[in-house]
Design a protein around this motif. Sequence first.
Motif, mmCIF file in Angstrom:
data_model
loop_
_atom_site.group_PDB
_atom_site.id
_atom_site.type_symbol
_atom_site.label_atom_id
_atom_site.label_comp_id
_atom_site.label_asym_id
_atom_site.label_seq_id
_atom_site.Cartn_x
_atom_site.Cartn_y
_atom_site.Cartn_z
ATOM 1 N N SER A 9 48.590 -14.091 -14.255
ATOM 2 C CA SER A 9 49.658 -14.581 -13.408
ATOM 3 C C SER A 9 50.492 -15.562 -14.218
ATOM 4 C CB SER A 9 49.098 -15.265 -12.148
ATOM 5 O OG SER A 9 48.307 -16.381 -12.505
ATOM 6 N N ARG A 13 54.759 -20.455 -12.296
ATOM 7 C CA ARG A 13 55.153 -19.954 -10.979
ATOM 8 C C ARG A 13 54.042 -20.180 -9.961
ATOM 9 N NH1 ARG A 13 58.630 -19.892 -7.327
ATOM 10 N NH2 ARG A 13 59.117 -17.928 -6.277
ATOM 11 N N THR A 14 52.784 -19.973 -10.391
ATOM 12 C CA THR A 14 51.649 -20.176 -9.490
ATOM 13 C C THR A 14 51.570 -21.630 -9.051
ATOM 14 O OG1 THR A 14 50.399 -18.378 -10.514
ATOM 15 C CG2 THR A 14 49.148 -19.999 -9.257
ATOM 16 N N GLU A 85 48.921 -13.974 -8.032
ATOM 17 C CA GLU A 85 49.330 -15.261 -7.459
ATOM 18 C C GLU A 85 48.842 -15.400 -6.025
ATOM 19 O OE1 GLU A 85 52.114 -14.241 -10.762
ATOM 20 O OE2 GLU A 85 51.355 -13.156 -9.019
ATOM 21 N N ASP A 88 45.241 -16.576 -5.871
ATOM 22 C CA ASP A 88 45.171 -18.014 -6.132
ATOM 23 C C ASP A 88 45.547 -18.807 -4.884
ATOM 24 O OD1 ASP A 88 44.292 -17.924 -8.747
ATOM 25 O OD2 ASP A 88 46.303 -17.937 -9.611
#
Length: 259
Positions: A9, A13-14, A85, A88
């Motif tokens: 990922s 961004r995550t 993502e 997560d």
Amino acid sequence: MVKEQRGASDPARTLELLWRMPGGASGREDSRRGPKQGLTVDAVVQAAVELADSAGLDALTMRNIAQRLGVTPMTLYTYVPGKAELLDLMLDFVYLRMPRGDRAAAPWREKVEAVARENRDLYDRHPWVATMSTARPPLGPGLMAKYEHELAAFDGLGLDDVEMDAALTLLLDFVRSVAHATLDTKAATRDSALSDAQWWEANEPLLAKVFDPARFPLAARVGSAAGAAHQGMYDPGHAFTFGLHRILDGLAHLMDRPR
């Protein structure tokens, strides 16, 4: 039990999504905007968690989540870039919502035991969490709140910071291993349509033909006693209680060492 790999990922961004950063470090558009009025990242994640709770991670697809929310699958990508993502976000979502009692005045063993039981309850509510790889866990507010709360159970016990982290890791790894074994037991019962007791009853005549108690006296004696006590090969409740008490005893020994 095969662990679910979250896959690659985009870390930046995550983190933006985990901490709900409008625009975020990359300057991207706020992920909470989308064509469906009122839909949010939290709504997408909650729908995904509910789906995983009821049907397992095998059922976790963008199409199935979109169907729950009444949108098209492409709509979801407005809020979450992909499945890596999303997983997560799901982990951090359930971490953030774990009940956390105030036990500041409780004895240390009670506080540490409470941490173990809180995590066992987490796996009971969300069995899929036990199948997730957490080698690089999501560094979101849920994980941070969980870590802070759980470390407090070991604070002031005479352990240094590295020992506190190691003691917590030992405890959580133990609870996770029991959760794995519990899932395996449930899967065996489901796949065979037999309880442990029924499975042993069905296989006992064959075992009696090939097993020589005189050759394996300890296995015969101990296995028979354990099987009778647990009514099967494995008792998750007994494994959890026995193992937890041994970990607490070990920590007590560590705290009593000469300094």
